[in-house]
Structures are given as structure tokens and as C-alpha cells.
Scaffold this motif. Structure first.
Motif, PDB file in Angstrom:
ATOM      1  N   TRP A 258     -17.006  48.391 -11.662  1.00 45.90           N
ATOM      2  CA  TRP A 258     -18.197  47.711 -12.173  1.00 45.90           C
ATOM      3  C   TRP A 258     -18.260  47.722 -13.701  1.00 45.90           C
ATOM      4  O   TRP A 258     -19.069  47.029 -14.293  1.00 45.90           O
ATOM      5  N   LEU A 259     -17.390  48.505 -14.351  1.00 47.01           N
ATOM      6  CA  LEU A 259     -17.336  48.542 -15.817  1.00 47.01           C
ATOM      7  C   LEU A 259     -16.313  47.565 -16.380  1.00 47.01           C
ATOM      8  O   LEU A 259     -16.079  47.567 -17.591  1.00 47.01           O
ATOM      9  N   SER A 260     -15.716  46.736 -15.538  1.00 48.64           N
ATOM     10  CA  SER A 260     -14.688  45.805 -16.014  1.00 48.64           C
ATOM     11  C   SER A 260     -15.299  44.807 -16.996  1.00 48.64           C
ATOM     12  O   SER A 260     -16.390  44.283 -16.775  1.00 48.64           O
ATOM     13  N   HIS A 261     -14.578  44.547 -18.085  1.00 45.30           N
ATOM     14  CA  HIS A 261     -15.033  43.587 -19.092  1.00 45.30           C
ATOM     15  C   HIS A 261     -14.281  42.269 -19.013  1.00 45.30           C
ATOM     16  O   HIS A 261     -14.560  41.353 -19.792  1.00 45.30           O
ATOM     17  N   SER A 262     -13.324  42.151 -18.086  1.00 44.43           N
ATOM     18  CA  SER A 262     -12.579  40.901 -17.911  1.00 44.43           C
ATOM     19  C   SER A 262     -11.882  40.946 -16.561  1.00 44.43           C
ATOM     20  O   SER A 262     -11.777  42.009 -15.926  1.00 44.43           O
ATOM     21  N   ASP A 265      -8.862  43.208 -16.806  1.00 40.98           N
ATOM     22  CA  ASP A 265      -9.224  44.619 -16.724  1.00 40.98           C
ATOM     23  C   ASP A 265      -9.553  45.009 -15.292  1.00 40.98           C
ATOM     24  O   ASP A 265      -9.216  46.110 -14.838  1.00 40.98           O
ATOM     25  N   PHE A 266     -10.206  44.099 -14.558  1.00 38.22           N
ATOM     26  CA  PHE A 266     -10.588  44.397 -13.177  1.00 38.22           C
ATOM     27  C   PHE A 266      -9.352  44.533 -12.288  1.00 38.22           C
ATOM     28  O   PHE A 266      -9.166  45.538 -11.592  1.00 38.22           O
ATOM     29  N   ARG A 270      -8.587  48.585 -12.806  1.00 42.70           N
ATOM     30  CA  ARG A 270      -9.718  49.252 -12.166  1.00 42.70           C
ATOM     31  C   ARG A 270      -9.790  49.063 -10.655  1.00 42.70           C
ATOM     32  O   ARG A 270     -10.356  49.915  -9.977  1.00 42.70           O
TER      33      ARG A 270
END
Length: 357
Positions: A258-262, A265-266, A270
């Protein structure tokens, strides 16, 4: 051409008629006399479908399904343990690229074992074993034959069995350039155990809330949390067990998605790193490297010794670089990396479809 239209639960008609009933393959059937025409192709009388193939495989396990649930779980665990021992004692001794035919029986066994669980009453158990065996275990076994993946290394037989069966991916100590999450650690066994307890609690709470009469959009979000809780329940527990028993470094299966910024990144750092790293080793890396079988890079020390031998015994000794030579994807053409990325997502999609089918 079909001689009996009863194959598709319809009758002969003297004229072209589009029937409202569809065949098991999903196409609207159009009949004219003894011919059955489907959209795009003709269906023969003795046709072979994936459904028939699946039913054939299930029929071989029908007697095993009569056993008690605990007995079938022990059977699957024992067969998987024997498979891991076979990989370490025999396959790992073969040169890279030579053991693909030798693991075919193991791949077939892994595809059969999930079928011993009932598709309706034990659907979650069946789904977990499909993930562990049909996807991860088979990919790890193929990777070992190609000199890639988590099973490559000086592992003992018990370590190989655990790495082969459990949904975890070992990480290495950081040396030189980082390579994705391969050098990251999931933490200590205590930290993974606390994560396992928290995610299990989340799963129980979500399951309770889904039984309530809530708005539909709320249930959509709850289903997402439930999926995350279930998958982390399957992966964090084995990771905590492996870290606690063997004191092994393990890549984090999940890392606060849930902290992914793109999207990069996900998917890259993550979400489900265990599957992501397995796909990278078996799909992405061979494409960008241009070879299926992994070839270890020449160590810097041996390269310096070879240069010293060519220079002659009277030449001053050559200084070896401080860090070993490693393969890097930094100089790979962008289009090739894009092809590898698309192929990785395509294989992931196919495996998801296979499991859902």
C-alpha cells in the motif's frame, strides 16, 4: 465432421439454424444436416479439449481422494520431499542444461498432486498446492537444470527440500551492485512471525466482515484485503519457519504494497517478490542475457592470472580489481529489457489462468 450431433447436446436439423444452446467450448453451434460448424473451426466427433484432459487427470486421482484429508496432505508432503531430495542428489550433479528430460516425471507429479484434493470442498487447499507445486516448485526445478534460481548453490538435502517446497526465495549478502530484491532480507524470524500473526488477524477480521450486510463497494475493498491476507498467510509463515530453523536470509515475500508510489515499485519491489524473483530468474534474465543456460561470469582474480600468464613470468604481477566481475543489465538495450518485461508478465498471466482454470 461429426456423425452424431448429440455430442453437443443438440439434434440434426435440415437447414442452417443458429442454436441458442452453446457448446462446452463456449461457441454458439450452427448445424446443417450431419455437419456441426463452430465459429472459426469445425468440431470433430472425437475432439480433445482441456476439460477432457483435466477430467482424465482427475480420474487417476479419484481413488486417492477417498483417503482422509490428513493422509492426502501427508502424501503430498512426502512426494514433494522426495522430489526435493531427487533434485539435490541427482539433478544438481548434472551439468547445466542436461537435466531437463530427467525432471519430466517430477513436473508431471507436481501437476497431479493438487488434483488429489476436491475442487469444491477443498478449493483453498487445492489452490495452495497448485501455487506451491505447479508454479513455484516446477519453475525452481527447471531453473536448477538451467543453472538459475534459488536451488542453485551448495544447499544440503533438507535445505533443498524446504526451498523447493516452501514459497520463499533466499537472498544473498549485498556485494557490489544491487539486483532487485535479491540482496534484501525479510528480517529476523521474530519479525516474520509478528508479520504472520498480523496478516492472519487481518484475514480473520476480513472474513468476518464479508459475512455482514455491507455496501458493495466496501466489499470490493475487503476482498482485496482478504486476498492480501490469505497470500501473506501462505508465505510469511513458511518464511518465519525457515528463518527460525536454518537462520537463512530470505527475500521479503511482501513489503507493504500500500506504500507503492508507482506500478514499477508495486510489481518490482513490494508485491509477491517470491513469484517475481522466480519469474525473473527463469524468464527475464535468460531473455536479456541472450542465453537459456546460465554461464557464470569469469572471476576477476582468474582474469588477472590469465593476463599474467600471457605477459610472461618476468612481468610484474597484475593487480586484481577489488570487486568481482558481475553480469549487469544496465547496458542491455531498452527494447530487449522491454521484451523481457512483457514476457515475464505474459508467463505470469498464463500461470494465473492455469490455476484459475
Amino acid at each position: 465432421f461429426a456423425q452424431e450431433a448429440i455430442v453437443l447436446n443438440c439434434v440434426h436439423v435440415p437447414y442452417w439454424v443458429a442454436l441458442t444452446h452453446t457448446s462446452s467450448s463456449g461457441y454458439v453451434v450452427v448445424c446443417r444436416r450431419q455437419y456441426i460448424v463452430a465459429v472459426g473451426f469445425c468440431l470433430p466427433h472425437h475432439r480433445i479439449s482441456m476439460e477432457a484432459l483435466q477430467q482424465g487427470l482427475v480420474s487417476t486421482a479419484v481413488h486417492v481422494q477417498d483417503l482422509e484429508y490428513n493422509q492426502r496432505v501427508c502424501l503430498a508432503l512426502g512426494a514433494a520431499a522426495l522430489g526435493g531430495a531427487y533434485l539435490r542428489l541427482f539433478i544438481s550433479r548434472l551439468p547445466p542444461g542436461r537435466g531437463l528430460l530427467a525432471i519430466v516425471p517430477l513436473l508431471v507429479l507436481n501437476c497431479w498432486l493438487p488434483l488429489i484434493f476436491h475442487i469444491r470442498d477443498e478449493i483453498l487447499t487445492r489452490a495452495v498446492w497448485m501455487l506451491l507445486l505447479i508454479w513455484l516448485a516446477n519453475f525452481k526445478a527447471i531453473g536448477l537444470c538451467l543453472g538459475r534460481g534459488p536451488l542453485v548453490g551448495s544447499w544440503t538435502v533438507p535445505q533443498t527440500i524446504l526451498l523447493y517446497l516452501l514459497p520463499i526465495y533466499p537472498s544473498s549478502e549485498p556485494e557490489g551492485t544491487k539486483k532487485g530484491r535479491l540482496t534484501d532480507s525479510a528480517g529476523t524470524g521474530r519479525q516474520m512471525l509478528m508479520s504472520f500473526i498480523a496478516n492472519t488477524t487481518c484475514l480473520v477480521v476480513v472474513a468476518y466482515m464479508l459475512a455482514l450486510d455491507l455496501p458493495r463497494f466496501v466489499k470490493h475493498y475487503l476482498y482485496g484485503l482478504g486476498l492480501y491476507g490469505f497470500v501473506t498467510f501462505v508465505m510469511d509463515g513458511p518464511a518465519a519457519l525457515l528463518i527460525g530453523l536454518l537462520d537463512m536470509r530470505v527475500a521479503p515475500p511482501f513489503d507493504k504494497p500500500w506504500l507503492s508510489h508507482s506500478l514499477a515499485d508495486f510489481w518490482g519491489r513490494r508485491w509477491n517478490n517470491t513469484v517475481g524473483l522466480t519469474l525473473r530468474a527463469l524468464v527475464y534474465d535468460p531473455l536479456v542475457e541472450g542465453r537459456l543456460v546460465y554461464k557464470a561470469p569469469q572471476p576477476a582474480a582468474s582474469a588477472a592470472n590469465k593476463q599474467q600468464a600471457l605477459a610472461g613470468p618476468d612481468a610484474p604481477p597484475a593487480a586484481a580489481p577489488s570487486t568481482p566481475v558481475k553480469h549487469s543489465h544496465a547496458k542491455t538495450p531498452m527494447w530487449l529489457r522491454f521484451v523481457g518485461l512483457c514476457a515475464t508478465f505474459a508467463v505470469s498471466g498464463l500461470m494465473h489462468e492455469l490455476m484459475l482454470y
